[in-house]
Motif scaffolding. Structure first.
Motif, PDB file in Angstrom:
ATOM      1  N   ALA A 190       0.862  -1.440  -0.012  1.00  0.00           N
ATOM      2  CA  ALA A 190      -0.102   0.025  -0.056  1.00  0.00           C
ATOM      3  C   ALA A 190       0.824   1.257  -0.012  1.00  0.00           C
ATOM      4  O   ALA A 190       1.938   1.452   0.789  1.00  0.00           O
ATOM      5  CB  ALA A 190      -0.903   0.041   1.364  1.00  0.00           C
ATOM      6  N   ASN A 200       0.665   8.225  -3.663  1.00  0.00           N
ATOM      7  CA  ASN A 200       1.419   8.877  -4.666  1.00  0.00           C
ATOM      8  C   ASN A 200       1.593  10.376  -4.006  1.00  0.00           C
ATOM      9  O   ASN A 200       1.176  10.754  -3.105  1.00  0.00           O
ATOM     10  CB  ASN A 200       0.662   8.785  -6.063  1.00  0.00           C
ATOM     11  N   ILE A 212      -3.015  10.274  -3.203  1.00  0.00           N
ATOM     12  CA  ILE A 212      -3.717   9.221  -3.587  1.00  0.00           C
ATOM     13  C   ILE A 212      -3.228   7.884  -3.066  1.00  0.00           C
ATOM     14  O   ILE A 212      -2.041   7.567  -3.321  1.00  0.00           O
ATOM     15  CB  ILE A 212      -4.355   9.315  -5.105  1.00  0.00           C
ATOM     16  N   TYR A 218      -2.866   3.782  -2.925  1.00  0.00           N
ATOM     17  CA  TYR A 218      -2.863   2.761  -3.854  1.00  0.00           C
ATOM     18  C   TYR A 218      -2.636   1.429  -3.171  1.00  0.00           C
ATOM     19  O   TYR A 218      -1.643   1.348  -2.208  1.00  0.00           O
ATOM     20  CB  TYR A 218      -2.203   2.883  -5.319  1.00  0.00           C
ATOM     21  N   GLU A 219      -3.287   0.332  -3.569  1.00  0.00           N
ATOM     22  CA  GLU A 219      -2.871  -1.095  -3.213  1.00  0.00           C
ATOM     23  C   GLU A 219      -2.526  -1.936  -4.318  1.00  0.00           C
ATOM     24  O   GLU A 219      -3.240  -1.754  -5.160  1.00  0.00           O
ATOM     25  CB  GLU A 219      -4.063  -1.634  -2.311  1.00  0.00           C
ATOM     26  N   LEU A 220      -1.127  -2.341  -4.070  1.00  0.00           N
ATOM     27  CA  LEU A 220      -0.690  -2.996  -5.440  1.00  0.00           C
ATOM     28  C   LEU A 220      -0.495  -4.403  -5.219  1.00  0.00           C
ATOM     29  O   LEU A 220      -0.179  -4.909  -4.063  1.00  0.00           O
ATOM     30  CB  LEU A 220       0.680  -2.449  -5.824  1.00  0.00           C
ATOM     31  N   HIS A 241      -6.026   2.529 -16.828  1.00  0.00           N
ATOM     32  CA  HIS A 241      -4.816   2.575 -15.806  1.00  0.00           C
ATOM     33  C   HIS A 241      -4.964   1.033 -14.834  1.00  0.00           C
ATOM     34  O   HIS A 241      -5.812   1.504 -13.899  1.00  0.00           O
ATOM     35  CB  HIS A 241      -4.641   3.712 -15.267  1.00  0.00           C
ATOM     36  N   GLY A 270      -2.020  -0.085 -13.349  1.00  0.00           N
ATOM     37  CA  GLY A 270      -0.935  -0.201 -12.429  1.00  0.00           C
ATOM     38  C   GLY A 270       0.392   0.333 -12.975  1.00  0.00           C
ATOM     39  O   GLY A 270       0.419   1.425 -13.810  1.00  0.00           O
ATOM     40  N   TRP A 271       1.515  -0.205 -12.732  1.00  0.00           N
ATOM     41  CA  TRP A 271       2.864   0.220 -13.217  1.00  0.00           C
ATOM     42  C   TRP A 271       3.843  -0.766 -13.496  1.00  0.00           C
ATOM     43  O   TRP A 271       3.876  -1.945 -12.709  1.00  0.00           O
ATOM     44  CB  TRP A 271       3.516   1.111 -11.925  1.00  0.00           C
ATOM     45  N   ILE A 278      -2.951  -2.521  -9.655  1.00  0.00           N
ATOM     46  CA  ILE A 278      -3.963  -1.835  -8.800  1.00  0.00           C
ATOM     47  C   ILE A 278      -4.850  -3.190  -8.181  1.00  0.00           C
ATOM     48  O   ILE A 278      -5.697  -3.322  -9.080  1.00  0.00           O
ATOM     49  CB  ILE A 278      -4.289  -0.650  -9.072  1.00  0.00           C
ATOM     50  N   SER A 279      -5.189  -3.506  -7.100  1.00  0.00           N
ATOM     51  CA  SER A 279      -5.925  -4.598  -6.758  1.00  0.00           C
ATOM     52  C   SER A 279      -7.266  -4.129  -7.098  1.00  0.00           C
ATOM     53  O   SER A 279      -7.875  -5.212  -7.528  1.00  0.00           O
ATOM     54  CB  SER A 279      -5.904  -4.442  -4.866  1.00  0.00           C
ATOM     55  N   ARG A 330      -8.408  -2.670  -9.728  1.00  0.00           N
ATOM     56  CA  ARG A 330      -8.530  -2.704 -11.140  1.00  0.00           C
ATOM     57  C   ARG A 330      -8.282  -3.918 -12.047  1.00  0.00           C
ATOM     58  O   ARG A 330      -8.133  -4.220 -13.110  1.00  0.00           O
ATOM     59  CB  ARG A 330      -7.693  -1.444 -11.645  1.00  0.00           C
TER      60      ARG A 330
END
Length: 101
Positions: free
Chosen positions: A26, A29, A33, A35-37, A75, A77-78, A90-91, A93
């Motif tokens: 987690a 940015n 914002i 994000y959970e990845l 979008h 993730g990365w 991103i969890s 998405r």
């Protein structure tokens, strides 16, 4: 694992990996914002956009690019590159969909 926006295949659960000892991370940015990845070795269903940058990287020693769903351009993730490369998705998405026979 599929894009929640369009259902396009992004990766598979067997590609899950740990980075810095965890699969899920987690972060906030620079705009605040959250994000959970979830980290995956490969994600063939993404399209990486932009030049890789190390600015504000959540993973020291890694450069990142934005990862979009290759089908609908959402979008998701990365893509991180460095000593090892992986996708941080991103969890909310991505999701696992049941297989219908």
């Amino acid at each position: 694992m599929r894009c929640t926006a369009c259902g396009h295949g992004i990766t598979t659960p067997d590609q899950a990996m740990r980075v810095n000892g965890r699969h899920a991370h987690a972060f906030f940015n620079p705009a605040g914002i959250a994000y959970e990845l979830r980290c995956f070795r490969t994600a063939p269903g993404i399209s990486a956009e932009g030049a890789p940058t190390g600015e504000f990287s959540w993973f020291p020693g890694c450069r990142w690019q934005i990862a979009l769903c290759a089908a609908c351009r959402t979008h998701v993730g990365w893509l991180f590159t460095g000593a090892r490369s992986f996708a941080g998705l991103i969890s909310g998405r991505i999701r696992t969909l049941p297989v219908n026979d």
